[in-house]
Write a protein that holds these residues in place. Structure first.
Motif, PDB file in Angstrom:
ATOM      1  N   LEU A 141       6.711  -5.605   5.326  1.00 58.10           N
ATOM      2  CA  LEU A 141       7.195  -4.353   4.742  1.00 58.10           C
ATOM      3  C   LEU A 141       8.715  -4.376   4.759  1.00 58.10           C
ATOM      4  O   LEU A 141       9.337  -4.167   5.804  1.00 58.10           O
ATOM      5  CB  LEU A 141       6.664  -3.155   5.542  1.00 58.10           C
ATOM      6  CG  LEU A 141       7.064  -1.782   5.004  1.00 58.10           C
ATOM      7  CD1 LEU A 141       6.414  -1.519   3.648  1.00 58.10           C
ATOM      8  CD2 LEU A 141       6.663  -0.679   5.995  1.00 58.10           C
ATOM      9  N   GLY A 142       9.301  -4.662   3.597  1.00 56.99           N
ATOM     10  CA  GLY A 142      10.755  -4.665   3.491  1.00 56.99           C
ATOM     11  C   GLY A 142      11.264  -3.274   3.174  1.00 56.99           C
ATOM     12  O   GLY A 142      11.841  -2.600   4.011  1.00 56.99           O
ATOM     13  N   VAL A 143      11.008  -2.833   1.965  1.00 54.46           N
ATOM     14  CA  VAL A 143      11.321  -1.462   1.575  1.00 54.46           C
ATOM     15  C   VAL A 143      10.008  -0.686   1.519  1.00 54.46           C
ATOM     16  O   VAL A 143       8.924  -1.264   1.431  1.00 54.46           O
ATOM     17  CB  VAL A 143      12.032  -1.415   0.214  1.00 54.46           C
ATOM     18  CG1 VAL A 143      13.365  -2.146   0.292  1.00 54.46           C
ATOM     19  CG2 VAL A 143      11.159  -2.034  -0.874  1.00 54.46           C
ATOM     20  N   ASP A 144      10.114   0.628   1.587  1.00 48.91           N
ATOM     21  CA  ASP A 144       8.906   1.451   1.601  1.00 48.91           C
ATOM     22  C   ASP A 144       8.042   1.178   0.373  1.00 48.91           C
ATOM     23  O   ASP A 144       8.558   0.989  -0.737  1.00 48.91           O
ATOM     24  CB  ASP A 144       9.283   2.933   1.634  1.00 48.91           C
ATOM     25  CG  ASP A 144       9.802   3.368   2.996  1.00 48.91           C
ATOM     26  OD1 ASP A 144       9.639   2.593   3.962  1.00 48.91           O
ATOM     27  OD2 ASP A 144      10.360   4.473   3.094  1.00 48.91           O
ATOM     28  N   ARG A 145       6.739   1.148   0.583  1.00 53.26           N
ATOM     29  CA  ARG A 145       5.808   0.925  -0.514  1.00 53.26           C
ATOM     30  C   ARG A 145       4.520   1.697  -0.245  1.00 53.26           C
ATOM     31  O   ARG A 145       4.296   2.228   0.844  1.00 53.26           O
ATOM     32  CB  ARG A 145       5.510  -0.565  -0.698  1.00 53.26           C
ATOM     33  CG  ARG A 145       4.758  -1.224   0.452  1.00 53.26           C
ATOM     34  CD  ARG A 145       4.261  -2.621   0.055  1.00 53.26           C
ATOM     35  NE  ARG A 145       3.519  -3.262   1.139  1.00 53.26           N
ATOM     36  CZ  ARG A 145       4.018  -4.192   1.944  1.00 53.26           C
ATOM     37  NH1 ARG A 145       5.284  -4.575   1.800  1.00 53.26           N
ATOM     38  NH2 ARG A 145       3.268  -4.722   2.894  1.00 53.26           N
ATOM     39  N   TYR A 146       3.657   1.722  -1.228  1.00 47.64           N
ATOM     40  CA  TYR A 146       2.325   2.318  -1.145  1.00 47.64           C
ATOM     41  C   TYR A 146       1.524   1.528  -0.112  1.00 47.64           C
ATOM     42  O   TYR A 146       1.316   0.327  -0.274  1.00 47.64           O
ATOM     43  CB  TYR A 146       1.679   2.218  -2.525  1.00 47.64           C
ATOM     44  CG  TYR A 146       0.370   2.936  -2.730  1.00 47.64           C
ATOM     45  CD1 TYR A 146       0.348   4.227  -3.226  1.00 47.64           C
ATOM     46  CD2 TYR A 146      -0.843   2.310  -2.443  1.00 47.64           C
ATOM     47  CE1 TYR A 146      -0.857   4.878  -3.463  1.00 47.64           C
ATOM     48  CE2 TYR A 146      -2.048   2.946  -2.667  1.00 47.64           C
ATOM     49  CZ  TYR A 146      -2.054   4.243  -3.183  1.00 47.64           C
ATOM     50  OH  TYR A 146      -3.246   4.881  -3.413  1.00 47.64           O
ATOM     51  N   MET A 147       1.038   2.184   0.955  1.00 44.53           N
ATOM     52  CA  MET A 147       0.474   1.441   2.070  1.00 44.53           C
ATOM     53  C   MET A 147      -1.037   1.597   2.246  1.00 44.53           C
ATOM     54  O   MET A 147      -1.649   0.883   3.050  1.00 44.53           O
ATOM     55  CB  MET A 147       1.167   1.837   3.386  1.00 44.53           C
ATOM     56  CG  MET A 147       2.626   1.419   3.436  1.00 44.53           C
ATOM     57  SD  MET A 147       3.329   1.518   5.096  1.00 44.53           S
ATOM     58  CE  MET A 147       2.467   0.180   5.913  1.00 44.53           C
ATOM     59  N   ALA A 148      -1.651   2.518   1.534  1.00 42.36           N
ATOM     60  CA  ALA A 148      -3.092   2.749   1.723  1.00 42.36           C
ATOM     61  C   ALA A 148      -3.895   1.486   1.457  1.00 42.36           C
ATOM     62  O   ALA A 148      -4.835   1.154   2.206  1.00 42.36           O
ATOM     63  CB  ALA A 148      -3.565   3.886   0.823  1.00 42.36           C
ATOM     64  N   ASP A 149      -3.518   0.757   0.396  1.00 40.83           N
ATOM     65  CA  ASP A 149      -4.265  -0.456   0.064  1.00 40.83           C
ATOM     66  C   ASP A 149      -4.124  -1.512   1.162  1.00 40.83           C
ATOM     67  O   ASP A 149      -5.077  -2.243   1.455  1.00 40.83           O
ATOM     68  CB  ASP A 149      -3.780  -1.026  -1.267  1.00 40.83           C
ATOM     69  CG  ASP A 149      -4.174  -0.147  -2.448  1.00 40.83           C
ATOM     70  OD1 ASP A 149      -5.026   0.750  -2.271  1.00 40.83           O
ATOM     71  OD2 ASP A 149      -3.615  -0.361  -3.546  1.00 40.83           O
ATOM     72  N   ASP A 150      -2.928  -1.610   1.751  1.00 41.88           N
ATOM     73  CA  ASP A 150      -2.713  -2.576   2.836  1.00 41.88           C
ATOM     74  C   ASP A 150      -3.653  -2.293   4.004  1.00 41.88           C
ATOM     75  O   ASP A 150      -4.274  -3.209   4.562  1.00 41.88           O
ATOM     76  CB  ASP A 150      -1.262  -2.500   3.335  1.00 41.88           C
ATOM     77  CG  ASP A 150      -0.238  -2.901   2.281  1.00 41.88           C
ATOM     78  OD1 ASP A 150      -0.645  -3.442   1.232  1.00 41.88           O
ATOM     79  OD2 ASP A 150       0.958  -2.678   2.515  1.00 41.88           O
ATOM     80  N   ILE A 151      -3.740  -1.023   4.371  1.00 41.81           N
ATOM     81  CA  ILE A 151      -4.571  -0.641   5.506  1.00 41.81           C
ATOM     82  C   ILE A 151      -6.034  -0.935   5.224  1.00 41.81           C
ATOM     83  O   ILE A 151      -6.749  -1.505   6.066  1.00 41.81           O
ATOM     84  CB  ILE A 151      -4.361   0.852   5.849  1.00 41.81           C
ATOM     85  CG1 ILE A 151      -2.911   1.096   6.296  1.00 41.81           C
ATOM     86  CG2 ILE A 151      -5.338   1.302   6.935  1.00 41.81           C
ATOM     87  CD1 ILE A 151      -2.541   2.560   6.423  1.00 41.81           C
ATOM     88  N   GLU A 152      -6.503  -0.568   4.047  1.00 42.50           N
ATOM     89  CA  GLU A 152      -7.911  -0.795   3.714  1.00 42.50           C
ATOM     90  C   GLU A 152      -8.232  -2.287   3.627  1.00 42.50           C
ATOM     91  O   GLU A 152      -9.326  -2.719   4.004  1.00 42.50           O
ATOM     92  CB  GLU A 152      -8.258  -0.096   2.398  1.00 42.50           C
ATOM     93  CG  GLU A 152      -8.219   1.425   2.465  1.00 42.50           C
ATOM     94  CD  GLU A 152      -9.313   2.025   3.331  1.00 42.50           C
ATOM     95  OE1 GLU A 152     -10.153   1.285   3.886  1.00 42.50           O
ATOM     96  OE2 GLU A 152      -9.339   3.259   3.465  1.00 42.50           O
ATOM     97  N   LEU A 153      -7.290  -3.070   3.132  1.00 39.50           N
ATOM     98  CA  LEU A 153      -7.509  -4.511   3.018  1.00 39.50           C
ATOM     99  C   LEU A 153      -7.686  -5.143   4.397  1.00 39.50           C
ATOM    100  O   LEU A 153      -8.599  -5.954   4.619  1.00 39.50           O
ATOM    101  CB  LEU A 153      -6.318  -5.150   2.290  1.00 39.50           C
ATOM    102  CG  LEU A 153      -6.481  -6.593   1.821  1.00 39.50           C
ATOM    103  CD1 LEU A 153      -7.590  -6.698   0.778  1.00 39.50           C
ATOM    104  CD2 LEU A 153      -5.161  -7.098   1.230  1.00 39.50           C
ATOM    105  N   VAL A 154      -6.834  -4.768   5.337  1.00 37.27           N
ATOM    106  CA  VAL A 154      -6.931  -5.320   6.689  1.00 37.27           C
ATOM    107  C   VAL A 154      -8.156  -4.761   7.413  1.00 37.27           C
ATOM    108  O   VAL A 154      -8.826  -5.480   8.161  1.00 37.27           O
ATOM    109  CB  VAL A 154      -5.635  -5.045   7.479  1.00 37.27           C
ATOM    110  CG1 VAL A 154      -5.759  -5.540   8.920  1.00 37.27           C
ATOM    111  CG2 VAL A 154      -4.447  -5.728   6.794  1.00 37.27           C
TER     112      VAL A 154
END
Length: 538
Positions: free
Chosen positions: A503-516
């Protein structure tokens, strides 16, 4: 019907030796089911004993009588198929969402094994048909809601039994289709139920036990993955190895779960250049004193907070709870849990209550409590690495760029905290008895609800742990300590980064959480250790 990937080694359903791992092989991996000749012979002999008793016009519950509160009503022997069929039809009254295919297969597997024990007096044809369903991927569509856990899981098991007589629904590509359509396509003739067979199919604990087996097996994987991410965090935060010394657990406080978790933590951090031993910290503390430095920093490093130090005591207790549940589930998987039961050489028919799910209900409630605490631990570890006052020098919320302009993991912490709170609202089911069936079933276990509750917490924890894995990998990036990590920690970091970038700059994170979270549900971080390291966890 859904095509499943078939394993080459069949699982034996002999009523004696089924394990949670075996249930998972059949339910999740599509392993073939085989009923040994000896189990078939025992079932055949049990049926002969039963039919000999029935021919003597001896009153037998559910054979020459009505069911439950209607036991006083006599039913003529000529109505054998009608009586059994009506029982199945009347109790196919489950509601709500359907169990997933692997869960429904686990239910069928559990029921097959208890009937294969040979005391339920079903014909071998019943065992053959249940095994055929598993082997061909014919999976009953089973609603999740409706079981009281005594007399067993009547509603869900009725939805299994209904498919054997060509009624109800089965799953095809995740959707329910009429059973008769599928059986006709495969050239399979529906069964006609004989004396007691409808009752034997539905009167038992196989729904709570089948589902519970999957939940507990997956929970052990979750506990190991919680240890994996904790070890990564401890290394990144330059923690002490002292809390995991073998003597402190194997000798001083020998709870098996605690011993196992401590051993895993040692294995996971073996080869790390970041962790420090207690003697090293004492020398650092003395050096700070000798140079008149502020000793508070060294004292913090000497003993870190419980969320980083009490891992064997917390996760070990979770393990012990799961070990207990494994024992109870495997006893139940290999038990005859319907009513009545018939024993060779015994004139008296056992009219009892082995269908009562209290042992499984208690065990699964205990699992729910333990998994809730596992989620609490994970969330507190997330908080520690995100809070700049607690993270031993890391920036607030692990912001890689400009704090304030970017929020980093601030938003990602919220779902983890919310899920901990949600887990805490999931109370025990085993104490929620509500009388039913004309007060015949006046004390019931609610065991299937307990198993579903444990499953819900398990799934919530995958998302909590997903945030922790992401935060731990981010902490490695920000601290620049990758080269000092142990082989296990490097493999874990790489597994996270194969899914989600830094995570460099802020981004949409919901997909990251669900993927992991999805990767956690598949045990991918445990598998990464198997593929890339020599670390073998208990």
């Amino acid at each position: 019907m859904t095509t499943v990937e078939i394993s080459t080694i069949p699982v034996a359903f002999d009523g004696e030796s089924l394990t949670i791992d075996s249930v998972r092989q059949v339910a999740e991996e599509g392993a073939q089911a085989a009923v040994p000749d000896a189990a078939m012979a025992k079932a055949r002999r049990s049926r002969e004993i039963f039919e000999g008793i029935a021919e003597q016009n001896i009153p037998i519950y559910g054979v020459t009588t009505g069911y439950g509160e209607m036991i006083y009503m006599q039913v003529d022997k000529s109505k054998e198929t009608e009586l059994q069929t009506n029982l199945v039809r009347s109790h196919s009254a489950g509601v709500g969402p359907l169990f997933a295919e692997d869960e429904a297969r686990a239910v069928v597997a559990a029921r097959l094994n208890t009937l294969a024990k040979g005391y339920s007096a079903v014909r071998p044809e019943i065992l053959e048909r249940l095994a055929l369903y598993l082997n061909l991927g014919i999976t009953p569509a089973i609603p999740q809601i409706g079981s009281l856990g005594a007399s067993g899981d009547l509603a869900p098991l009725s939805h299994v039994a209904s498919t054997l007589i060509g009624e109800g629904y089965v799953l095809r590509d995740g959707k329910q289709v009429p059973t008769r359509k599928v059986l006709d396509e495969l050239g399979i003739e529906p069964l006609k139920l004989k004396f007691k067979e409808g009752l034997a199919l539905i009167n038992g604990t196989s729904a709570m036990t089948g589902l519970g087996s999957l939940v507990v097996g997956r929970a052990l994987t979750q506990a190991r993955q919680a240890e994996i991410v904790t070890a990564l965090l401890i290394e990144t935060l330059r923690g002490s190895t002292s809390p995991f010394l073998a003597e402190g657990h194997d000798i001083a406080r020998p709870h098996q779960g605690q011993i196992d978790t401590a051993a895993n933590m040692r294995a996971l951090m073996n080869g790390s250049n970041l962790t420090v031993e207690h003697a090293d910290l004492r020398r650092e503390l003395q050096a700070d004193k000798d140079t008149d430095k502020d000793v508070q920093r060294s004292e913090i490093y000497l003993q870190k907070a419980y969320s980083l130090r009490a891992i064997p005591q917390i996760v070990g207790a979770v393990r012990d709870t799961l070990y207990h549940a494994v024992q109870k589930l495997e006893i139940e998987l290999n038990s005859a849990n319907d009513n009545p039961l018939f024993f060779e050489g015994q004139d008296e028919i056992f009219h009892g209550a082995n269908f009562h799910g209290q042992p499984i209900a208690f065990a699964m409630d205990f699992v729910t409590i333990a998994l809730t605490q596992l989620g609490v631990l994970a969330e507190r570890q997330i908080n520690r690495v995100l809070n700049r006052h607690l993270s031993y020098g890391l920036p607030e919320f692990l912001v890689a760029g400009d704090p304030g302009l970017h929020s980093g993991f601030a938003g990602a912490q919220y779902p983890a905290t919310a899920l901990v709170a949600e887990n805490r609202t999931i109370g025990p089911a085993s104490t929620q008895s509500v009388p039913s069936n004309g007060d015949n079933q006046d004390v019931v276990s609610m065991g299937l609800i307990a198993a579903r509750n444990a499953r819900r917490v398990l799934e919530n924890n995958n998302r909590i742990l997903a945030v922790e894995f992401l935060a731990a990998a981010q902490a490695v990036d920000i601290s620049g300590r990758f080269e000092g990590l142990s082989p296990a920690a490097k493999a874990t970091y790489d597994a996270v980064r194969a899914l989600v970038p830094t995570l460099g700059v802020d981004r949409y994170m919901a997909d990251d959480i669900e993927l992991v979270a999805a990767a956690l549900s598949r045990g991918e971080f445990l598998a990464a250790l198997d593929r890339y390291t020599d670390v073998v966890l208990r």
